[in-house]
Write a protein that holds these residues in place. Structure first.
Motif, PDB file in Angstrom:
ATOM      1  N   ARG A 139       0.802  -1.187  -0.134  1.00 20.75           N
ATOM      2  CA  ARG A 139       0.077   0.112  -0.021  1.00 20.75           C
ATOM      3  C   ARG A 139       0.810   1.374   0.141  1.00 20.75           C
ATOM      4  O   ARG A 139       0.214   2.330  -0.459  1.00 20.75           O
ATOM      5  CB  ARG A 139      -0.838   0.179   1.333  1.00 20.75           C
ATOM      6  CG  ARG A 139      -2.104  -1.011   1.085  1.00 20.75           C
ATOM      7  CD  ARG A 139      -3.042  -0.624   1.953  1.00 20.75           C
ATOM      8  NE  ARG A 139      -4.302  -1.586   1.823  1.00 20.75           N
ATOM      9  CZ  ARG A 139      -5.196  -1.248   0.976  1.00 20.75           C
ATOM     10  NH1 ARG A 139      -5.040  -0.407   0.175  1.00 20.75           N
ATOM     11  NH2 ARG A 139      -6.119  -2.444   0.619  1.00 20.75           N
ATOM     12  N   PHE A 140       2.019   1.177   0.434  1.00 17.93           N
ATOM     13  CA  PHE A 140       2.923   2.117   0.598  1.00 17.93           C
ATOM     14  C   PHE A 140       3.960   2.285  -0.354  1.00 17.93           C
ATOM     15  O   PHE A 140       4.726   1.470  -0.620  1.00 17.93           O
ATOM     16  CB  PHE A 140       3.495   2.464   1.931  1.00 17.93           C
ATOM     17  CG  PHE A 140       2.538   2.513   3.117  1.00 17.93           C
ATOM     18  CD1 PHE A 140       1.792   3.430   3.496  1.00 17.93           C
ATOM     19  CD2 PHE A 140       2.369   1.315   3.891  1.00 17.93           C
ATOM     20  CE1 PHE A 140       0.587   3.548   4.338  1.00 17.93           C
ATOM     21  CE2 PHE A 140       1.380   1.281   4.863  1.00 17.93           C
ATOM     22  CZ  PHE A 140       0.539   2.234   5.142  1.00 17.93           C
ATOM     23  N   THR A 141       4.355   3.612  -1.131  1.00 15.87           N
ATOM     24  CA  THR A 141       5.296   3.960  -1.975  1.00 15.87           C
ATOM     25  C   THR A 141       5.984   5.134  -1.444  1.00 15.87           C
ATOM     26  O   THR A 141       5.455   5.962  -1.019  1.00 15.87           O
ATOM     27  CB  THR A 141       4.662   3.983  -3.192  1.00 15.87           C
ATOM     28  OG1 THR A 141       3.840   5.183  -3.349  1.00 15.87           O
ATOM     29  CG2 THR A 141       4.222   2.913  -4.202  1.00 15.87           C
ATOM     30  N   LYS A 142       7.313   4.863  -1.797  1.00 16.06           N
ATOM     31  CA  LYS A 142       8.186   5.889  -0.982  1.00 16.06           C
ATOM     32  C   LYS A 142       9.011   6.653  -2.078  1.00 16.06           C
ATOM     33  O   LYS A 142       9.320   5.932  -3.309  1.00 16.06           O
ATOM     34  CB  LYS A 142       9.166   5.428  -0.158  1.00 16.06           C
ATOM     35  CG  LYS A 142       8.576   4.640   0.996  1.00 16.06           C
ATOM     36  CD  LYS A 142       9.797   4.121   2.059  1.00 16.06           C
ATOM     37  CE  LYS A 142       8.925   3.268   3.197  1.00 16.06           C
ATOM     38  NZ  LYS A 142      10.067   2.765   4.211  1.00 16.06           N
ATOM     39  N   ASN A 143       9.149   7.765  -2.155  1.00 14.40           N
ATOM     40  CA  ASN A 143       9.959   8.435  -3.070  1.00 14.40           C
ATOM     41  C   ASN A 143      10.876   9.516  -2.254  1.00 14.40           C
ATOM     42  O   ASN A 143      11.049   9.271  -1.005  1.00 14.40           O
ATOM     43  CB  ASN A 143       9.300   9.357  -4.145  1.00 14.40           C
ATOM     44  CG  ASN A 143       8.257  10.265  -3.506  1.00 14.40           C
ATOM     45  OD1 ASN A 143       8.533  10.985  -2.336  1.00 14.40           O
ATOM     46  ND2 ASN A 143       6.828  10.554  -3.856  1.00 14.40           N
ATOM     47  N   ASN A 144      11.533  10.445  -2.711  1.00 14.04           N
ATOM     48  CA  ASN A 144      12.595  11.289  -2.214  1.00 14.04           C
ATOM     49  C   ASN A 144      11.911  12.121  -1.170  1.00 14.04           C
ATOM     50  O   ASN A 144      12.571  12.752  -0.423  1.00 14.04           O
ATOM     51  CB  ASN A 144      13.304  12.040  -3.403  1.00 14.04           C
ATOM     52  CG  ASN A 144      14.129  11.262  -4.244  1.00 14.04           C
ATOM     53  OD1 ASN A 144      14.773  10.123  -3.850  1.00 14.04           O
ATOM     54  ND2 ASN A 144      14.421  11.522  -5.370  1.00 14.04           N
TER      55      ASN A 144
END
Length: 572
Positions: free
Chosen positions: A455-460
């Motif tokens: 469910r979680f996406t990480k970016n900068n």
């Protein structure tokens, strides 16, 4: 009469008096000797007692003595001598202390409502775990029971007389310092250290009877709230899910299964096994004093063994914790990556084939790409790999609102996102330097399967949550089509039932966790969020933002009791 005759008569009178006094003193001495004879006989009959009386108490050890010596003396002073009791028994001596032990006048001062054995067994003053005693009147922990010890001083100062040794499970009356022997105290030792017979463990999933706590509340063993100390609800949900996987639960309910496992000196990871076993027994204890449990000792072990990666005071990720905990538990039980198996791998480990193909850089000309694809480096390779859980990828959530200016809540069937493992569907994975195409095919299904929905996406800049609802069936999830053809013939049972569903609500960093659990004895579903336990309809479970799910399959080796579908597995 002459002076000489007077002196003689005076001397004779004085001599007569002296002889009488000597005679009387001799009689008194003989009487005293006769009185002392039984005492001497008793002292000769119990040399151990004389020796112990001559020994200094724990507090009389010089301050200059090494710490190991002081600890040894404290333990010797606090423990009764077995040889002393044997000597008294052989000589048939009826000790007044034995009579006092069975007729302690202070048992009615015990306050069971304040007793809480879920916290770390440390003295509330010295913070030492050596010779820790619980005051059964106020519930506080104190060290020692010798003269000048914290427990002794507490008993004198507050007139609290009944204490329990948290290690030996023996009861003592202070400051009189004698052991209390009474069968009415057995319920207290059972709460401190619950035990289960093989027959009781076998009947756990058949029980539908409510238990009544000391405070009058009723509860189902196994469906018990866990205290959220500050921000540990992510760990609570995972621990609740694992406690409802029957083979794993049954293994840890019986301490003999793991207590003799040898670990290297100084290894702290085995503490994780011990604390998890203690937590399992508390969650399934049918004779609790209260209808909830505090996972304080379990979480202290997690903080220590994870080197503060997972903390009580800071919200963590449920999938990260589940992955670390299963691997740490497997390693602490003596398991290895390939050869040595444990209960963790027996229950959760499956295998798959991973096909990988390297892709040319997208900025290269088409002719150069075509040339590179003929090189060995860009040919598809296959490796066999094991897994503890399957990660399911969600489709991208829509960014726009509908005609009513409301956000669209997208939905996707479970089998759509399971297509990742059919051996045909390819997915591109990008790294800093290279791109790859991968496809997956399952070759072995474990008895209990765990799905983790990404469910979680990480970016900068930030972490984004995908709110897509996964439509999943509660029962009869058939995974046969995701196995290779040669494996399908071997796997006779490929259907699974949901037994636990962990849900994340709210924002990624500020949200909360709750869990839906199936109680096998009643066949009902319950929702647990920290200390709150409520029943829930199965239809409502599918409307939640599932994050981790446990599903159970029907396998002969780890099957549930006859007439029931075994369950286990977790979807997050």
């Amino acid at each position: 009469m002459s002076s000489r005759s007077k002196r003689q008569s005076h001397c004779s009178t004085r001599g007569k008096r002296e002889s009488e006094s000597r005679g009387s003193s001799g009689r008194i001495k003989k009487e005293r000797d006769r009185e002392r004879e039984p005492e001497a006989a008793n002292s000769l009959a119990s040399p151990v007692r004389v020796k112990r009386e001559a020994e200094p108490t724990a507090r009389e050890v010089p301050a200059s003595a090494p710490p190991a010596v002081r600890v040894k003396r404290e333990r010797e002073a606090d423990e009764d001598s077995e040889s002393e009791r044997e000597v008294r028994a052989k000589n048939g001596r009826v000790d007044s202390e034995d009579r006092r032990s069975r007729h302690c006048p202070y048992l009615d001062t015990i306050n069971r409502s304040v007793l809480d054995f879920d916290f770390e067994k440390l003295c509330s003053i010295s913070l030492s775990h050596i010779n820790a005693y619980a005051c059964l009147v106020c519930g506080k922990y104190f060290q020692g029971r010798g003269l000048k010890s914290h427990a002794y001083i507490h008993s004198v100062q507050f007139s609290h007389h009944v204490f329990l040794n948290l290690h030996t499970l023996k009861f003592y009356c202070l400051p009189d310092n004698y052991e209390i022997i009474d069968s009415s105290l057995e319920d207290i030792t059972y709460v401190l250290k619950p035990t289960f017979t093989k027959q009781q463990i076998a009947n756990l999933d058949k029980q539908a009877k409510l238990s009544r706590a000391y405070d009058g509340t009723t509860y189902l063993p196994g469906i018990v709230g866990l205290n959220n100390i500050k921000a540990n609800d992510y760990a609570n949900a995972v621990l609740q899910a694992l406690s409802n996987v029957p083979p794993l639960r049954n293994y840890f309910l019986e301490e003999d299964n793991y207590k003799n496992i040898k670990r290297p000196p100084g290894d702290i990871m085995f503490l994780l096994v011990q604390r998890f076993g203690e937590l399992m027994r508390k969650l399934w204890n049918p004779r609790n004093f209260k209808a909830h449990v505090s996972p304080h000792e379990m979480l202290q072990a997690v903080v220590l063994c994870s080197k503060k990666t997972f903390q009580i005071t800071k919200q963590g990720d449920g999938v990260d914790f589940l992955s670390w905990f299963l691997n740490a538990l497997h390693s602490a039980l003596g398991g290895t990556k390939k050869k040595k198996k444990t209960i963790v791998t027996d229950v959760f480990q499956g295998s798959m084939r991973i096909f990988t193909k390297k892709l040319p850089h997208p900025d290269l000309p088409a002719e150069e790409k075509e040339q590179l694809l003929h090189n060995d480096e860009y040919q598809e390779t296959m490796v066999e790999s094991t897994f503890m859980y399957l990660t399911l990828d969600l489709p991208t959530a829509p960014l726009y609102k509908d005609e009513k200016e409301q956000l669209i809540i997208p939905q996707v069937p479970l089998f759509n996102i399971l297509a990742k493992f059919n051996g045909i569907t390819e997915k591109e994975y990008k790294t800093y330097k290279e791109n790859f195409l991968k496809r997956f095919q399952l070759t072995k299904l474990p008895p209990y399967l765990i799905f983790c929905i990404k469910r979680f996406t990480k970016n900068n800049f930030f972490v984004e949550k995908n709110p897509t609802i996964v439509n999943f069936p509660i029962t009869n999830v058939d995974l046969r089509e995701y196995l290779s053809e040669e494996v399908q013939a071997v796997h006779k049972n490929t259907t699974y039932d949901l037994i636990a569903n962990i849900v994340h609500d709210g924002k990624p960093s500020e949200g909360s966790y709750r869990i839906h659990v199936l109680h096998h004895g009643t066949g009902k579903w319950y929702e647990l969020q920290d200390l709150q336990v409520t029943d829930i309809l199965p239809q409502m479970i599918t409307l939640s933002e599932a994050y981790i799910q446990h599903i159970a399959g029907d396998t002969p080796s780890l099957s549930a009791p006859a007439g029931r579908t075994p369950t286990g597995g977790c979807l997050t």
